[in-house]
Design an enzyme around this catalytic site. Structure first.
Site, short mmCIF file in Angstrom:
data_model
loop_
_atom_site.label_atom_id
_atom_site.label_comp_id
_atom_site.label_asym_id
_atom_site.label_seq_id
_atom_site.Cartn_x
_atom_site.Cartn_y
_atom_site.Cartn_z
CB ILE A 96 -1.01 -0.01 1.18
CG1 ILE A 96 -1.96 1.17 1.11
CG2 ILE A 96 -0.32 -0.12 2.51
CD1 ILE A 96 -3.14 1.09 2.08
CE1 TYR A 97 5.91 1.28 -0.14
CE2 TYR A 97 4.86 -0.55 -1.27
CZ TYR A 97 5.82 -0.07 -0.41
OH TYR A 97 6.70 -0.93 0.18
CB ILE A 98 0.21 7.44 -0.83
CG1 ILE A 98 -0.94 6.60 -0.23
CG2 ILE A 98 -0.29 8.78 -1.39
CD1 ILE A 98 -2.04 6.25 -1.18
N GLY A 106 -5.43 11.70 3.04
CA GLY A 106 -6.46 10.72 3.35
C GLY A 106 -6.56 9.56 2.37
CG LEU A 107 -5.07 10.06 -1.47
CD1 LEU A 107 -4.05 10.30 -2.58
CD2 LEU A 107 -6.48 10.10 -2.01
N GLY A 108 -4.51 6.98 1.96
CA GLY A 108 -4.21 5.71 2.63
C GLY A 108 -5.47 5.16 3.28
CE1 TYR A 142 -0.93 0.00 6.81
CE2 TYR A 142 1.35 -0.23 7.47
CZ TYR A 142 0.41 -0.10 6.49
OH TYR A 142 0.78 -0.07 5.17
CE LYS A 144 -2.66 8.74 14.21
NZ LYS A 144 -2.43 9.94 13.41
#
Length: 172
Positions: A96-98, A106-108, A142, A144
């Protein structure tokens, strides 16, 4: 800001390779040698390897777009495609990479909402992932989201053996 998440297919392989190399490099280049980074990137993100991964029916890739620009991506695995055999009730988030310019928007969380919906569709009870023990920002993210550390495994960056924490979230 218009956001959407779309499944990635074989036709998208060159875009997937570009975004994969860029985001991995941006995330880890400052903590690893250039030689180890190059060795890992050549092994993990060459077109043949990505093609094999895209053809596995128990793995799926997704791009997240912002205003028609690819902002990041996600790779998930179920059943035998998991990078560790965790059992049939587990759903793996392998990547999972932005992209750097899209972080802290907020994309994650958007990708994680996709993960939750996919895990539910697949009938899974737990989500797991591996995160480098030195990637404090990701670990906090993670935590959170409700993940807790449940183990660890080795991850090789070139010839450097590193430790990934295995983090798990139980679904309600």
């Amino acid at each position: 800001m218009i956001k959407r998440i779309e499944k990635c297919y074989l036709k998208d392989i060159e875009l997937l390779q570009k975004v994969s190399i860029e985001t991995f490099n941006d995330t880890f280049k400052d903590q690893n040698t250039a030689e180890n980074m190059e060795a890992y990137l050549l092994k993990a993100y060459n077109l043949k390897k990505l093609e094999e991964e895209l053809k596995i029916t128990s793995s799926e890739f997704y791009f997240i777009y912002v205003n028609d620009n690819i902002a990041g991506y996600l790779k998930v695995n179920v059943d035998d495609a998991q990078s560790e055999q965790m059992g049939s009730e587990y759903f793996e988030v392998e990547r999972i990479y932005i992209r750097k310019d899209y972080q802290n928007k907020g994309l994650g969380k958007d990708l994680f909402e996709k993960v939750l919906s996919l895990a539910i569709v697949h009938g899974k009870k737990r989500i797991w992932l591996g995160v480098w023990e030195e990637n404090k920002k990701a670990i906090k993210f993670y935590e959170k989201l409700g993940f807790t550390q449940t183990g660890a495994h080795s991850f090789y960056m070139g010839d450097d053996e590193q430790t990934d924490l295995i983090m798990t979230k139980v679904l309600n």
